[in-house]
Design a protein around this motif. Structure first.
Motif, PDB file in Angstrom:
ATOM      1  N   PHE A 439      53.740  32.179  32.314  1.00 56.41           N
ATOM      2  CA  PHE A 439      54.507  31.367  33.211  1.00 56.41           C
ATOM      3  C   PHE A 439      55.419  32.555  34.000  1.00 56.41           C
ATOM      4  CE2 PHE A 439      54.395  28.897  29.205  1.00 56.41           C
ATOM      5  CZ  PHE A 439      53.908  27.608  29.756  1.00 56.41           C
ATOM      6  N   HIS A 440      55.637  31.813  35.197  1.00 57.12           N
ATOM      7  CA  HIS A 440      56.939  32.574  35.647  1.00 57.12           C
ATOM      8  C   HIS A 440      58.205  32.432  35.136  1.00 57.12           C
ATOM      9  CE1 HIS A 440      59.439  34.273  39.011  1.00 57.12           C
ATOM     10  NE2 HIS A 440      58.309  34.904  39.381  1.00 57.12           N
ATOM     11  N   THR A 461      56.487  18.242  40.921  1.00 54.99           N
ATOM     12  CA  THR A 461      54.945  18.295  40.986  1.00 54.99           C
ATOM     13  C   THR A 461      54.563  18.859  39.624  1.00 54.99           C
ATOM     14  OG1 THR A 461      55.110  20.423  42.161  1.00 54.99           O
ATOM     15  CG2 THR A 461      54.832  18.424  43.544  1.00 54.99           C
ATOM     16  N   GLU A 462      55.258  18.887  38.620  1.00 52.39           N
ATOM     17  CA  GLU A 462      54.767  19.171  37.226  1.00 52.39           C
ATOM     18  C   GLU A 462      54.509  17.949  36.537  1.00 52.39           C
ATOM     19  OE1 GLU A 462      53.908  22.296  36.422  1.00 52.39           O
ATOM     20  OE2 GLU A 462      54.656  23.143  38.416  1.00 52.39           O
ATOM     21  N   SER A 463      53.400  18.361  36.043  1.00 49.55           N
ATOM     22  CA  SER A 463      53.096  17.108  34.685  1.00 49.55           C
ATOM     23  C   SER A 463      53.640  17.132  33.507  1.00 49.55           C
ATOM     24  CB  SER A 463      51.535  17.070  34.483  1.00 49.55           C
ATOM     25  OG  SER A 463      51.278  18.380  33.839  1.00 49.55           O
ATOM     26  N   ARG A 464      53.874  16.053  32.656  1.00 49.43           N
ATOM     27  CA  ARG A 464      54.495  16.329  31.454  1.00 49.43           C
ATOM     28  C   ARG A 464      53.935  17.242  30.616  1.00 49.43           C
ATOM     29  NH1 ARG A 464      54.483  12.605  26.428  1.00 49.43           N
ATOM     30  NH2 ARG A 464      53.088  11.158  27.574  1.00 49.43           N
ATOM     31  N   ALA A 466      52.459  20.136  31.459  1.00 51.03           N
ATOM     32  CA  ALA A 466      52.824  21.470  31.751  1.00 51.03           C
ATOM     33  C   ALA A 466      54.398  21.685  31.371  1.00 51.03           C
ATOM     34  CB  ALA A 466      52.823  21.390  33.165  1.00 51.03           C
ATOM     35  N   LEU A 467      55.175  20.853  31.369  1.00 52.88           N
ATOM     36  CA  LEU A 467      56.442  21.005  30.731  1.00 52.88           C
ATOM     37  C   LEU A 467      56.374  21.015  29.320  1.00 52.88           C
ATOM     38  CD1 LEU A 467      58.406  18.018  32.802  1.00 52.88           C
ATOM     39  CD2 LEU A 467      58.363  20.538  33.478  1.00 52.88           C
ATOM     40  N   ASP A 468      55.541  20.253  28.663  1.00 54.36           N
ATOM     41  CA  ASP A 468      55.666  20.344  27.035  1.00 54.36           C
ATOM     42  C   ASP A 468      55.304  21.646  26.722  1.00 54.36           C
ATOM     43  OD1 ASP A 468      56.875  17.885  26.459  1.00 54.36           O
ATOM     44  OD2 ASP A 468      54.633  16.627  26.312  1.00 54.36           O
ATOM     45  N   GLN A 469      54.174  22.013  27.551  1.00 52.95           N
ATOM     46  CA  GLN A 469      53.563  23.559  27.285  1.00 52.95           C
ATOM     47  C   GLN A 469      54.781  24.607  27.260  1.00 52.95           C
ATOM     48  OE1 GLN A 469      50.712  25.527  29.483  1.00 52.95           O
ATOM     49  NE2 GLN A 469      49.467  26.240  27.892  1.00 52.95           N
ATOM     50  N   PHE A 470      55.422  24.594  28.296  1.00 50.01           N
ATOM     51  CA  PHE A 470      56.558  25.509  28.577  1.00 50.01           C
ATOM     52  C   PHE A 470      57.693  25.389  27.419  1.00 50.01           C
ATOM     53  CE2 PHE A 470      60.579  26.591  30.746  1.00 50.01           C
ATOM     54  CZ  PHE A 470      60.325  28.030  31.048  1.00 50.01           C
TER      55      PHE A 470
END
Lengths: 520, 451
Positions: A439-440, A461-464, A466-470
């Protein structure tokens, strides 16, 4: 209070766990080491074929060049490889999640790029006759209309080249208005939480900066403004939502107080993504606000620009808006470029910010984005941006630390480093470990009003997923830090194209260009 | 909406996690009376096809420079940009990256900036260059401010009458708001002026353009010595960067600060922006230079790499004490410049410059041969000024449009109200002008001036 904690700049020499694998080339699979252009190119190599030079009379005079410049050239295939390899050393929004607070790293639609490259927009000259560029003026007129409607204002200057340039434009209009009124006010109020560009802009046009301390919840209260407000104050510069991601609840009261004192209200519009389609800064009582087209309206950041920073104005400041500006004459458009061209005496532009008319390439992209979303889509984008930020907050607040308590945020969420207390892991270490995870990192050490700031802005513009992974990644790293695995953080990153860079060495004896026989 | 990944189901789950019933609650900090109940009065969302069609119709109302014989310059030039350049700058990793604040994952952008700084320094003949400014005109303003920092306490700056009028206006604007005592010389279409007479012991810099706005190529070597002998700096502005392939560099003449518009290399006309300002100076002034700088360093393994450096000059560290308020530069335009410059190299740039000059010289011959046309220049690179005797330049350029030729810039468009300038047209020629173009302009112009 501003904290003085700087971020560490010296890379500690440590063993790399993956450093033991040495290849002959230095390459590591898809990560390919690429020499400098000047180490691979030559004076004779060239990737462009040109027509023969016709016979002519030489009119260069005594200044005709008589020595080499030293420029390295590459053939076309070598050029392609050089830059593609370099590109692969960059993180980007197209690669992955880029939660840089205050930067609004959202998806950059490619239709925007296609439209900007239409010959009718990309291949027209700013000084060709105005009757041959009516479509360009129409586009600028439409963009202006969208910006004014979204912000609840009646005037806009399109020409500023970037956010900080827009700030300068807005502050110049304010100074011009004071001057016209015979006022010699010389102070600009700037909260401690402001972007560094705000005080720098005020200073550039001769204002002295008086700071406003943040209250306990990180926002600016009307009381704290009144405390520093007097007859010398020309303007207040305030970001809303502020750089801690919090809406300034007192904003209308602050605006009223500022106006009552005879000053103007400059609003830093960097965070417009949190308001677009749901609230209008014009209703807060702003007098001028720049809009970062490269943040809110998705024009690409391009590794640091170009940006575009149109400024909207209140009716009080509108007469001072700079040259050039558009005028509608019946069915056609006219660009007023000089004072001699002004027909309406009530308009007294303070001057000119740039040669030509501004960042047309960015105007096309931004309008394409707005038309694609529509008014309903922009409102939804704003809502999703705020939803995503609050989802990050709700999913991380139990293990990280919110400096101002568990309260809602707008489009970005601010953490401090108190959750790392006693671990020996710093905000910088934590950010570098995030790099190894693909990630950045979030924005770190800004704003300055909290210790070891970590500011996350996910955008809409982030999906759920992508957020969950972060979120999962950050939770894992927090556990790891609290478990005492300090070396893991101090070593990070180990999987990026470079490990931690020595910034102190770079600044001590700056090497800012290649030269023959250069070391390194 | 095609750019929004969240589904209604996602939103429901996320709101539950946050602990609120509706997204509206997330906006409850916004005071009552300031919420919009519905989207603002603007068009609703549109398909990619619909947007494409609407904007294409708008674009088609413009006469693009590739569709007619075209000779407009004055600070923006129509040059060929190789297909490779536009492909590479659209690489996701360049296009959609932020400023390289995390150098470990931004070495691509950083190495490009280091190479760009090197190319610019070489081309301008200076020790060091920064990582770009917004454009030439704002760079020019920054140069004047920098000279004042170098020459502490000296507030006077003198601008040549050969400087692009809009550059002059931009500097004048900053001076009106700041602390500069600005002297602007009257327009000098014949290329002669006595700028030294304006220097006093409070002068921090003199700003001249090379080639100047009217196209004259002047040797400023002696002026540099004289200005420096009076304790001031010489700033040289270049608006057509390709000229430096055929001409000696500003550094060769002894310039202290050089500012240029880099659009001609790698960047399209774009109706005036985005462009790329080039900025270079002597090593000893580097800490007074505005803008971002990229420098060489090592990583923890001792491997060579690049970082942004000397940031203690910049606003995010120094706030009101910064050298400039600039944050964003022209990232992607620097990349386009650098790629095109790499493709050209020494050989290509020299050839390209030669070609530009040759074509311009030949067009000047043809125009000079017309009755009623006077060529003002003895020297020029790819741009020169003609006088259309007893006519108004604006009318002539307008009449040429009706004959399908976009001829050049009437000086009076930029300098209205100066009567002795209203018969002047600045004409630029580049490698993109075909033989047909070169015949079309003299023919059409001949018809108009002799009508």
């Amino acid at each position: 209070m501003l904290n003085n904690q700087g971020r560490p700049t010296v890379a500690e020499k440590t063993d790399s766990p993956v450093g033991s694998i040495e290849t002959f080339t230095g390459n590591r699979g898809l990560q390919i080491e690429e020499p400098l252009l000047f180490e691979v190119g030559s004076l004779d190599n060239c990737g462009v074929d040109l027509a023969e030079m016709p016979k002519h009379k030489n009119r260069l005079g005594v200044m005709a060049r008589d020595s080499d410049i030293g420029l390295a050239g590459l053939s076309e295939p070598e050029t392609m490889r050089h830059y593609v390899r370099l590109s692969q050393k960059n993180y980007s929004i197209d690669t992955g999640f880029y939660p840089l607070g205050s930067c609004t790293m959202k998806h950059n639609p490619r239709l925007n790029e296609k439209m900007a490259r239409l010959p009718g927009f990309g291949n027209i000259h700013p000084l060709q006759p105005q009757k041959t560029v009516q479509g360009a003026f129409e586009l600028m007129g439409d963009l202006s209309h969208w910006l004014m409607r979204l912000t609840g204002t009646n005037a806009v200057a399109l020409s500023p080249k970037a956010g900080a340039h827009g700030e300068l434009c807005g502050m110049m209009a304010i100074k011009a208005a004071h001057k016209a009124a015979g006022s010699k006010r010389n102070i600009v109020l700037v909260p401690d939480s402001a972007h560094g560009t705000n005080p720098a802009t005020a200073a550039l046009i001769g204002y002295k900066v008086r700071s406003i301390p943040a209250s306990d919840d990180g926002s600016v209260s009307v009381e704290s403004v009144l405390e520093v407000l007097d007859d010398d104050v020309a303007a207040l510069m305030l970001t809303n939502p502020n750089t801690g991601g919090v809406f300034e609840k007192d904003i209308k009261k602050i605006a009223d107080a500022i106006h009552k004192a005879g000053a103007y209200f400059y609003c830093d519009g960097a965070n417009l993504n949190a308001l677009m389609g749901r609230a209008r800064p014009g209703d807060f009582g702003i007098d001028a606000m720049h809009i970062n087209l490269h943040k809110t309206f998705s024009t690409p950041h391009g590794g640091g620009g170009p940006g575009a920073g149109p400024v909207v104005f209140s009716d009080a400041l509108a007469p001072y808006a700079p040259l050039p500006y558009l005028r509608r004459d019946g069915d056609s458009w006219h660009m007023v470029e000089t004072r001699e061209g002004i027909e309406d005496d009530s308009h007294v532009p303070f001057g000119r910010m740039v040669a030509f008319h501004g960042q047309m390439g960015m105007f096309v992209r931004a309008l394409t984005y707005m038309m694609s979303h529509g008014s309903d889509g922009l409102r939804q984008a704003c809502t999703d941006a705020v939803l995503n930020a609050n989802y990050l907050r709700a999913s991380l607040q139990d293990i990280m630390s919110l400096p101002f308590g568990e309260r809602k945020c707008m489009h970005e969420v601010l953490f401090d480093d108190s959750f790392l207390k006693g671990t020996d892991v710093t905000t910088l270490d934590f950010a570098k470990a995030i790099i190894d995870e693909g990630f950045h990192p979030m924005t770190i050490y800004f704003p300055l009003v909290v210790q070891g700031a970590m500011l996350m802005e996910p955008t809409e513009t982030e999906s759920r997923e992508a957020l969950d992974q972060f979120i999962g990644t950050v939770r894992n790293l927090v556990s790891r830090a609290k478990a005492g695995d300090v070396d893991y953080f101090k070593n990070a990153p180990v999987l990026a194209p470079r490990r931690r860079m020595d910034e102190t060495k770079a600044a001590r004896k700056p090497v800012l260009r290649w030269s023959e026989g250069m070391e390194g | 909406m095609r750019y929004l990944p969240l589904t209604d189901e996602d939103r429901k789950v996320m709101l539950a996690k946050i602990g609120v019933d509706s997204a509206d609650e997330l906006f409850s900090d916004i005071p009552d009376g300031m919420h919009l109940d519905s989207p603002p009065d603007l068009p609703m969302k549109a398909t990619e096809m619909a947007v494409d069609q609407a904007l294409s119709r708008m674009a088609a109302k413009n006469v693009d420079a590739g569709s007619v014989p075209f000779f407009v310059g004055c600070g923006a030039y129509r040059h060929h940009v190789p297909a490779t350049v536009d492909h590479l700058i659209q690489r996701s990793e360049f296009l959609t990256a932020y400023t390289p604040y995390q150098p470990e994952i931004a070495q691509g952008t950083l190495q490009v900036l280091f190479e760009f700084q090197t190319q610019v320094a070489m081309l301008l003949g200076m020790d060091v260059a920064n990582a770009s400014m917004y454009d030439g005109s704002t760079g020019c303003t920054e140069a004047v401010l920098m000279a004042q920092r170098v020459k502490r306490g000296k507030k006077r700056a003198v601008l040549s009458g050969g400087l692009h009028p809009q550059y002059r206006d931009v500097v004048q604007n900053q001076a009106n708001f700041g602390d500069t005592d600005l002297v602007t010389m009257p327009p000098a279409p014949d290329g002669n002026e006595d700028i030294l007479a304006q220097l006093d012991d409070k002068t921090s810099c003199v700003v001249v353009q090379y080639p100047d706005f009217y196209g004259h190529v002047r040797d400023y070597s002696k002026l540099a010595e004289q200005v420096q002998a009076k304790g001031a700096l010489l700033v040289i502005v270049v608006t057509e960067i390709i000229s430096l392939g055929a001409l000696k560099s500003p550094g060769d003449m002894g310039a202290d600060i050089v500012v240029a518009e880099g659009q001609s290399i790698g960047n399209g006309l774009n109706f005036g922006g985005p462009y790329v300002g080039l900025f270079a100076t002597r090593q000893k002034f580097v800490r007074q230079m505005p803008g971002r700088l990229c420098g060489l360093s090592d990583d923890a393994d001792g491997k060579r790499g690049f970082v942004l450096t000397l940031s203690t000059r910049e606003q995010h560290i120094r706030r009101e004490k910064a050298t400039s308020n600039i944050c964003t530069n022209s990232g992607l335009c620097t990349l386009a410049f650098s790629i095109h410059m790499s493709l050209l190299g020494e050989k290509g740039l020299r050839e390209l410059s030669g070609l530009n000059h040759a074509l311009a010289s030949n067009l000047a011959d043809k125009l000079e041969a017309l009755d009623g046309i006077e060529l003002l220049n003895e020297t020029f690179f790819n741009e020169f000024t003609i006088r259309v005797k007893e006519k108004k330049a604006v009318d002539v350029v307008d009449a040429l449009v009706d004959k399908g030729v976009i001829a050049g810039v009437p000086v009076s468009r930029l300098l209205p109200g100066e009567q002795d300038l209203d018969d002047l047209i600045v004409i630029a020629v580049t490698e993109l002008n075909s033989e047909q173009d070169m015949d079309a302009l003299p023919k059409a112009l001949g018809e108009i001036v002799n009508a």
